[in-house]
Scaffold this active site. Structure first.
Site, PDB file in Angstrom:
ATOM      1  N   ASP A  11      53.527  80.080  25.851  1.00 33.15           N
ATOM      2  CA  ASP A  11      53.318  81.513  26.104  1.00 33.15           C
ATOM      3  C   ASP A  11      54.363  82.295  25.322  1.00 33.15           C
ATOM      4  O   ASP A  11      55.408  81.755  24.949  1.00 33.15           O
ATOM      5  CB  ASP A  11      53.456  81.839  27.601  1.00 33.15           C
ATOM      6  CG  ASP A  11      53.203  83.326  27.898  1.00 33.15           C
ATOM      7  OD1 ASP A  11      52.170  83.851  27.442  1.00 33.15           O
ATOM      8  OD2 ASP A  11      54.046  83.963  28.546  1.00 33.15           O
ATOM      9  N   SER A  12      54.069  83.573  25.082  1.00 32.39           N
ATOM     10  CA  SER A  12      55.033  84.430  24.387  1.00 32.39           C
ATOM     11  C   SER A  12      56.336  84.520  25.191  1.00 32.39           C
ATOM     12  O   SER A  12      57.394  84.726  24.621  1.00 32.39           O
ATOM     13  CB  SER A  12      54.441  85.823  24.214  1.00 32.39           C
ATOM     14  OG  SER A  12      54.165  86.378  25.480  1.00 32.39           O
ATOM     15  N   CYS A  74      48.423  82.033  27.332  1.00 33.02           N
ATOM     16  CA  CYS A  74      48.676  83.431  26.970  1.00 33.02           C
ATOM     17  C   CYS A  74      47.352  83.988  26.448  1.00 33.02           C
ATOM     18  O   CYS A  74      46.762  83.423  25.516  1.00 33.02           O
ATOM     19  CB  CYS A  74      49.739  83.468  25.879  1.00 33.02           C
ATOM     20  SG  CYS A  74      50.029  85.099  25.175  1.00 33.02           S
ATOM     21  N   GLU A 160      58.783  91.400  32.740  1.00 37.17           N
ATOM     22  CA  GLU A 160      59.853  90.693  32.019  1.00 37.17           C
ATOM     23  C   GLU A 160      61.236  91.219  32.429  1.00 37.17           C
ATOM     24  O   GLU A 160      62.218  90.508  32.338  1.00 37.17           O
ATOM     25  CB  GLU A 160      59.672  90.837  30.500  1.00 37.17           C
ATOM     26  CG  GLU A 160      58.455  90.109  29.955  1.00 37.17           C
ATOM     27  CD  GLU A 160      58.724  88.644  29.582  1.00 37.17           C
ATOM     28  OE1 GLU A 160      59.830  88.314  29.170  1.00 37.17           O
ATOM     29  OE2 GLU A 160      57.777  87.835  29.710  1.00 37.17           O
ATOM     30  N   CYS A 194      46.019  88.657  31.635  1.00 31.48           N
ATOM     31  CA  CYS A 194      47.336  88.482  31.019  1.00 31.48           C
ATOM     32  C   CYS A 194      48.114  87.639  32.011  1.00 31.48           C
ATOM     33  O   CYS A 194      48.115  87.936  33.221  1.00 31.48           O
ATOM     34  CB  CYS A 194      48.017  89.832  30.806  1.00 31.48           C
ATOM     35  SG  CYS A 194      49.756  89.657  30.307  1.00 31.48           S
ATOM     36  N   HIS A 196      51.049  87.383  32.757  1.00 34.64           N
ATOM     37  CA  HIS A 196      52.152  88.026  33.478  1.00 34.64           C
ATOM     38  C   HIS A 196      51.676  88.751  34.746  1.00 34.64           C
ATOM     39  O   HIS A 196      52.456  88.995  35.650  1.00 34.64           O
ATOM     40  CB  HIS A 196      52.822  89.082  32.598  1.00 34.64           C
ATOM     41  CG  HIS A 196      53.725  88.529  31.552  1.00 34.64           C
ATOM     42  ND1 HIS A 196      53.278  87.751  30.511  1.00 34.64           N
ATOM     43  CD2 HIS A 196      55.069  88.645  31.385  1.00 34.64           C
ATOM     44  CE1 HIS A 196      54.311  87.423  29.750  1.00 34.64           C
ATOM     45  NE2 HIS A 196      55.403  87.952  30.249  1.00 34.64           N
TER      46      HIS A 196
END
Ligand code: DGL
Length: 277
Positions: A11-12, A74, A160, A194, A196
């Protein structure tokens, strides 16, 4: 006989941990390796070419480390890089029997079973929305489903920066929820497209009208990977079964440990990795 290796997740940043956690809960017997490109995220606001290049570098690193199977945990990378890697890069690589799988197709496969009104909302990064991957993939399987997309560029930074539970998050959650629901009152199902966003679930639910189903991808990907391995014994035989999980980050280990613990419960055995060749 090839050496046995872990299943790799990419994942990023930290979002893919929400997928790895569910995969590990379903199949604890395997070894797992997670790579977060934390030094270069977010990907969601980057161009097609940059996301493809970054993703390709990370996948190559995971192959180099021995994993025969890489999951792009992702949506942005799945939307912008998966097809190119699968169709152009893998066949020319030194071991074309390795595989890279994404998260969009297995998620879309569920939509027709869940939505009754056939109007589905998608919350995603700007990059995933611009790629049109969700409407395009949905049209292949469920041509009568209408997809309503809403980009949520502020949600990844909120997560994040560990602000997903804070009062400040509410403004941007309500803003994007309202914008999506304005697109159609018929939406009865929403996919968090997404990795996240599951961390924002509680607050997303707070601003959505009652009765809307929210799909998180963790369990969907876990079951689809289990099914994939059952249908591909030649791949299953290449995966080691030591019940371990290791983490790699392009950022500093201490920064990764601090934030990753929000996404993943369990020991964080993390190492810094450089993508330089
Ligand atoms: N986790 C990524 C996804 O699922 C996006 C995060 C980012 O923008 O880097 O799309």
């Amino acid at each position: 006989m090839k050496e046995l290796s872990p299943i790799a997740f990419f994942d990023s940043g930290y979002g893919g941990l929400t997928i790895l956690e569910r995969v590990r809960a379903l199949m604890p017997e395997y070894d797992y390796l997670y790579l977060g490109d934390n030094a270069r995220n977010p990907y969601g606001t980057r161009s097609f070419d940059v996301v493809y290049q970054y993703t390709k570098e990370c996948v190559e690193k995971l192959f180099e480390l021995g994993s025969p199977l890489v999951i792009l945990a992702c949506n942005t990378a799945s939307a912008k890089a998966l097809r190119n890697i699968q169709q152009n890069d893998l066949p020319l690589s030194d071991d074309p029997s390795r595989r890279v799988l994404g998260v969009i197709r297995p998620s879309v496969e569920q939509l027709g079973r869940i939505s009754k009104t056939k109007h589905v909302g998608v919350f995603a990064t700007q990059g995933t929305v611009n790629s049109n991957s969700y409407p395009l993939e949905t049209a292949k399987i469920w041509p009568y489903i209408i997809i309503h997309q809403q980009a949520c560029p502020m949600w990844v930074p909120i997560v994040e920066n560990n602000e997903f539970d804070g009062d400040g998050a509410d403004f941007y959650i309500q803003k994007y929820v309202d914008a999506l629901m304005k697109q159609s009152p018929l939406i009865d199902t929403i996919i968090l497209a997404c990795t996240h966003y599951p961390l924002l679930l509680k607050k997303i639910r707070k601003y959505l009208p009652n009765g809307i189903q929210i799909i998180s991808q963790g369990d969907i990907i876990a079951h689809s990977l289990q099914e994939y391995l059952a249908h591909h014994p030649e791949m299953q035989r290449r995966i080691s079964r030591g019940a371990s999980v290791r983490f790699l980050t392009t950022e500093s280990c201490s920064k990764f440990e601090d934030t990753a613990s929000i996404f993943f419960s369990g020991d964080l055995n993390v190492q810094h990795i450089s993508l330089d060749r």
